[in-house]
Design a protein around this motif. Structure first.
Motif, PDB file in Angstrom:
ATOM      1  N   ARG A 151      -0.752   1.414  -4.219  1.00  0.00           N
ATOM      2  CA  ARG A 151       0.400   0.907  -5.183  1.00  0.00           C
ATOM      3  C   ARG A 151       1.734   1.329  -4.883  1.00  0.00           C
ATOM      4  N   ASP A 152       2.078   2.228  -4.051  1.00  0.00           N
ATOM      5  CA  ASP A 152       3.289   2.615  -3.393  1.00  0.00           C
ATOM      6  C   ASP A 152       3.710   1.713  -2.182  1.00  0.00           C
ATOM      7  N   GLY A 153       2.850   1.047  -1.819  1.00  0.00           N
ATOM      8  CA  GLY A 153       3.360   0.326  -0.677  1.00  0.00           C
ATOM      9  C   GLY A 153       2.565   0.511   0.539  1.00  0.00           C
ATOM     10  N   GLY A 154       1.805   1.708   0.478  1.00  0.00           N
ATOM     11  CA  GLY A 154       1.202   2.336   1.854  1.00  0.00           C
ATOM     12  C   GLY A 154       0.104   1.357   2.061  1.00  0.00           C
ATOM     13  N   ILE A 155      -0.445   1.570   3.327  1.00  0.00           N
ATOM     14  CA  ILE A 155      -1.427   0.606   3.874  1.00  0.00           C
ATOM     15  C   ILE A 155      -2.747   0.840   3.338  1.00  0.00           C
ATOM     16  N   GLY A 160     -12.475  -0.122   9.399  1.00  0.00           N
ATOM     17  CA  GLY A 160     -12.323  -0.426  10.769  1.00  0.00           C
ATOM     18  C   GLY A 160     -11.232   0.076  11.382  1.00  0.00           C
ATOM     19  N   GLY A 161     -10.745   1.001  10.790  1.00  0.00           N
ATOM     20  CA  GLY A 161      -9.422   1.682  11.381  1.00  0.00           C
ATOM     21  C   GLY A 161      -8.027   1.059  10.985  1.00  0.00           C
ATOM     22  N   LEU A 162      -7.098   1.953  10.729  1.00  0.00           N
ATOM     23  CA  LEU A 162      -5.705   1.565  10.321  1.00  0.00           C
ATOM     24  C   LEU A 162      -5.149   0.355  11.278  1.00  0.00           C
ATOM     25  N   GLU A 163      -5.421   0.498  12.596  1.00  0.00           N
ATOM     26  CA  GLU A 163      -4.793  -0.632  13.482  1.00  0.00           C
ATOM     27  C   GLU A 163      -5.322  -1.958  13.256  1.00  0.00           C
ATOM     28  N   THR A 164      -6.653  -1.826  12.987  1.00  0.00           N
ATOM     29  CA  THR A 164      -7.386  -3.147  12.723  1.00  0.00           C
ATOM     30  C   THR A 164      -6.868  -3.702  11.550  1.00  0.00           C
ATOM     31  N   GLU A 172      -2.285 -12.744   8.805  1.00  0.00           N
ATOM     32  CA  GLU A 172      -2.086 -13.326   7.564  1.00  0.00           C
ATOM     33  C   GLU A 172      -0.590 -13.095   6.993  1.00  0.00           C
ATOM     34  N   GLY A 173       0.455 -12.707   8.034  1.00  0.00           N
ATOM     35  CA  GLY A 173       1.848 -12.776   7.680  1.00  0.00           C
ATOM     36  C   GLY A 173       2.238 -11.728   6.514  1.00  0.00           C
ATOM     37  N   VAL A 174       1.491 -10.688   6.192  1.00  0.00           N
ATOM     38  CA  VAL A 174       1.735  -9.772   5.147  1.00  0.00           C
ATOM     39  C   VAL A 174       2.739  -8.519   5.941  1.00  0.00           C
ATOM     40  N   LEU A 175       2.318  -8.301   7.086  1.00  0.00           N
ATOM     41  CA  LEU A 175       3.195  -7.427   7.961  1.00  0.00           C
ATOM     42  C   LEU A 175       3.563  -8.136   9.255  1.00  0.00           C
TER      43      LEU A 175
END
Length: 182
Positions: A151-155, A160-164, A172-175
């Motif tokens: 909710r606070d914008g954290g990933i 599959g791991g945060l890097e994946t 997808e253009g989100v990040l």
């Protein structure tokens, strides 16, 4: 027992590393990240025990041809919506309900919060249970659990791991793409 009693699988290369894909007569049943030999063997053992069928390696499988084609198009940036038959037999109850809502209701290039997804399935306050459903997703990428964030914008977390997860959201253009390519 699976539809037709057969589970066919193969490992394909992708922009996020090797993926194990498995399908039954009903459709794509499993996508597994980082499919090294050890990960592959554990995934095949899980399929064997959960589906009651012996997985058969089938790189030229007609069942897997369309999932392979659509995943390649997704990673090439030319496919935004998967249109595959899915076998939901590895997911049930609340988890299946949440994953189906995710697949139908959070499009390419968008994200949803865990709490928002809980509200969409009529269970406000079940954000942690939604997180557990994301962690149990047998069909990541195709059922886009990478699109669920805090909710606070954290990933948020990701099986599959945060890097994946970051790579998929960047595709997808989100990040933004990383400043330095590995």
């Amino acid at each position: 027992m699976t539809n037709n009693g057969v589970v066919e699988w193969t490992v394909v290369e992708s922009d996020i590393g090797p993926l194990l894909l498995a399908a039954t007569g009903a459709g794509l049943v499993s996508v597994v990240f980082h499919a090294s030999p050890e990960v592959r063997d554990r995934a095949l053992d899980r399929l064997r025990s959960r589906l009651g069928a012996e997985p058969v390696e089938a790189p030229d499988s007609a069942r897997l041809a369309e999932p392979i084609r659509q995943l390649a198009a997704y990673f090439a940036g030319t496919l935004r919506d998967f249109s595959l038959d899915l076998d939901w037999s590895l997911s049930g109850g609340f988890n299946r309900q949440v994953l189906r809502e995710l697949a139908a209701g959070v499009p390419y290039g968008a994200v949803a919060g865990y709490g928002e997804l809980a509200e969409r399935v009529g269970q406000p306050g079940a954000a942690q249970a939604v997180g557990a459903a994301m962690g149990s997703n047998p069909l990541p990428v195709v059922v886009p659990c990478h699109r669920v964030v805090e909710r606070d914008g954290g990933i948020g977390g990701f099986g599959g791991g945060l890097e994946t997860k970051r790579q998929l959201l960047a595709l997808e253009g989100v990040l933004p793409q990383p400043l330095f390519q590995p």
